[in-house]
Design a protein around this motif. Structure first.
Motif, PDB file in Angstrom:
ATOM      1  N   LYS A   1       0.835  -1.216   0.000  1.00 23.70           N
ATOM      2  CA  LYS A   1       0.000   0.000   0.000  1.00 23.70           C
ATOM      3  C   LYS A   1       0.872   1.269   0.000  1.00 23.70           C
ATOM      4  O   LYS A   1       0.382   2.365  -0.255  1.00 23.70           O
ATOM      5  CB  LYS A   1      -0.913  -0.018   1.232  1.00 23.70           C
TER       6      LYS A   1
ATOM      7  N   GLU B   1       1.956   3.331   4.751  1.00 17.56           N
ATOM      8  CA  GLU B   1       1.062   2.487   5.553  1.00 17.56           C
ATOM      9  C   GLU B   1       1.791   1.820   6.724  1.00 17.56           C
ATOM     10  O   GLU B   1       1.160   1.528   7.746  1.00 17.56           O
ATOM     11  CB  GLU B   1       0.410   1.443   4.640  1.00 17.56           C
TER      12      GLU B   1
ATOM     13  N   GLN C   1      -3.325  13.603  -0.193  1.00 18.70           N
ATOM     14  CA  GLN C   1      -4.503  12.732  -0.275  1.00 18.70           C
ATOM     15  C   GLN C   1      -5.487  13.199  -1.337  1.00 18.70           C
ATOM     16  O   GLN C   1      -6.390  12.463  -1.704  1.00 18.70           O
ATOM     17  CB  GLN C   1      -5.232  12.693   1.077  1.00 18.70           C
TER      18      GLN C   1
ATOM     19  N   PRO D   1      -6.146   7.279   7.031  1.00 21.65           N
ATOM     20  CA  PRO D   1      -6.647   6.581   5.836  1.00 21.65           C
ATOM     21  C   PRO D   1      -7.133   5.173   6.180  1.00 21.65           C
ATOM     22  O   PRO D   1      -6.412   4.405   6.809  1.00 21.65           O
ATOM     23  CB  PRO D   1      -5.415   6.527   4.920  1.00 21.65           C
ATOM     24  N   THR D   2      -8.362   4.869   5.793  1.00 22.27           N
ATOM     25  CA  THR D   2      -8.969   3.584   6.166  1.00 22.27           C
ATOM     26  C   THR D   2      -9.155   2.652   4.971  1.00 22.27           C
ATOM     27  O   THR D   2      -9.739   1.592   5.116  1.00 22.27           O
ATOM     28  CB  THR D   2     -10.348   3.804   6.819  1.00 22.27           C
ATOM     29  N   ASP D   3      -8.653   3.069   3.812  1.00 19.43           N
ATOM     30  CA  ASP D   3      -8.855   2.243   2.614  1.00 19.43           C
ATOM     31  C   ASP D   3      -7.742   1.213   2.422  1.00 19.43           C
ATOM     32  O   ASP D   3      -7.681   0.568   1.381  1.00 19.43           O
ATOM     33  CB  ASP D   3      -8.940   3.140   1.373  1.00 19.43           C
TER      34      ASP D   3
ATOM     35  N   GLY E   1      -6.666   0.262   7.963  1.00 24.74           N
ATOM     36  CA  GLY E   1      -8.097   0.542   8.111  1.00 24.74           C
ATOM     37  C   GLY E   1      -8.873  -0.735   8.393  1.00 24.74           C
ATOM     38  O   GLY E   1      -9.783  -0.751   9.238  1.00 24.74           O
TER      39      GLY E   1
END
Lengths: 289, 289
Positions: free
Chosen positions: A62, A69, A157, A192-194, A198
């Motif tokens: 990621k 991440e 972002q 960030p939760t994607d 997350g």
């Protein structure tokens, strides 16, 4: 040969015996000790370990030049904050996490300039004074600033909405150690939760929110560099930061100012918000123990 | 708020209190405990932690559909082998690591077929018999085989030289639990050293070699699946496997056969090599404690 539950840790630790760098050897031996103890204590199964490997692989994949991440993972496990706490200044301003958004260089800016390039949020002035442990003002100190916008997003972002460098600035303090710059009041925001982190928060029913804050790295000659935040007092989630980074001493009143003369001084209309903070950094050679 | 060296671990562990899956909660709390203890015991510095984050990021980014650098990392730290050892059969054939090369499906093959598609190495027959813990032969058991070639490379490492599926085969045992297939004698080989795990071995002056072996996953109905190797006796590095996976009980004589009748039976010329092994798998429901 024939590694067993009992012999495994010593055997692997011994494999690092020829490491030329003694600190690397210590860190690896310690890592093996804790990793093995973890596996033994919790009787980790093969499918569980495969899932852990898969998770860590996803975390790495990621990451790119705008997304980190692994820092996020370290942050939500409280490790980043613990490392900062162990290594922070013993006196002076407390440090807190770097976070995953210090991924691009802040553009150099002049005192009084605005880091906000969008002009949409609540206008705000941040007034800092950087001093040494003995109170001596520190002119020429660099102050690297980054923050999200009023909607809670960092420039990286939202490449289609925000110009790169929005919310960021690299300043220097003036002769009296003072620096002021314009910005907008940052918002609380979800990390960030994607990505896989997350997913971890979701699986553990943890919320992803951080209270509103402005990031700072303050570096003055002959002094330890300080990585910290100014937290916006009364921000939502100030009591439950997803990355455990809030310290009382870093919570600052972003107070509303209605005074016309003050506004004129900063080239703003009333009302605006102002945060005032004194940053105290430790001399590098100081034996602060 | 105000996480300290003393309060950090309990605060982060408490954040997992609402995790619905109790096993996930246990594993995360345990992980936080060991990670934090590691950081505290070794007074990990900010630059050291940043380097660790950078290393893990590289490990993840080195992974793709043909390369699994995180398994490699787990392997060289002895964690894969420890997990296998904790979860292995209590009786019967010992297990060992899966390794990072089980990344493509093995092509189904018939008994007697060769997994070697290149025809260059030392011809070899592997003769297996799969039995249950009580000695009962297990017909119809699946035997997934993968190995490197005579130069020490797996198919996925040499897409321009080896056809995908070279060294791999998915077989089934016959009525008497027996299976034989043709191959070449695998070579000892270095684990991939062109990634961050290779850098770790270099920085610690560890050699990257594994002794020669054939990988097996044996799965029979009603029995626990077994992941193991057959190691080639007298292979270099049999005493110092880079991933700590050798068990004496898995070291097999790949003996030279000069008998013409034996050769004719397998459709080979003399001399060839033959490895004979009995694989014993545990019934799934057995209370083997």
């Amino acid at each position: 040969m024939d590694l067993t539950e009992e012999s495994a840790t010593a055997a692997v630790a011994a494999s690092f015996a020829e490491t030329p760098d003694p600190r690397l050897r210590e860190l690896l031996e310690g890592l093996v000790g804790h990793l093995h103890a973890y596996v033994r204590e919790h009787r980790v199964t093969v499918p569980e370990w495969e899932r852990a490997i898969g998770f860590l692989t996803e975390v790495g994949q990621k990451c790119d030049d705008k997304r980190q991440e692994f820092i996020l993972l370290s942050d939500v496990l409280g490790v980043s904050m613990l490392v900062e706490t162990l290594n922070g200044q013993e006196t002076g301003t407390e440090s807190t996490v770097l976070g995953p958004f210090h991924v691009v260089e802040s553009p150099p800016r002049e005192e009084g300039e605005s880091v906000d390039l969008l002009g949409r949020g609540t206008p705000c002035v941040v007034s800092l004074r950087v001093v040494s442990a003995d109170g001596r003002p520190l002119p020429g100190a660099s102050v690297d600033v980054w923050q999200c916008d009023e909607d809670g997003f960092y420039d990286v972002q939202q490449p289609d909405v925000q110009p790169l460098g929005n919310g960021r600035g690299l300043f220097r303090t003036g002769e009296d150690g003072r620096l002021w710059f314009r910005t907008v009041v940052p918002s609380h925001y979800p990390i960030p939760t994607d990505g896989p982190v997350g997913g971890l928060l979701k699986a553990t029913r943890r919320h992803p929110y951080r209270p509103a804050h402005v990031h700072l790295i303050v570096a003055a000659e002959g002094h330890k560099a300080l990585t910290t935040h100014l937290f916006v007092a009364d921000s939502p989630y100030i009591e439950s930061d997803a990355v455990f980074a809030v310290k009382q001493s870093l919570v600052v009143d972003f107070a509303e100012v209605a005074d016309e003369r003050e506004a004129a001084r900063y080239g703003l209309a009333v009302p605006f918000r102002e945060a005032v903070y004194e940053v105290v950094v430790e001399p590098e050679a100081a034996d602060a123990g």
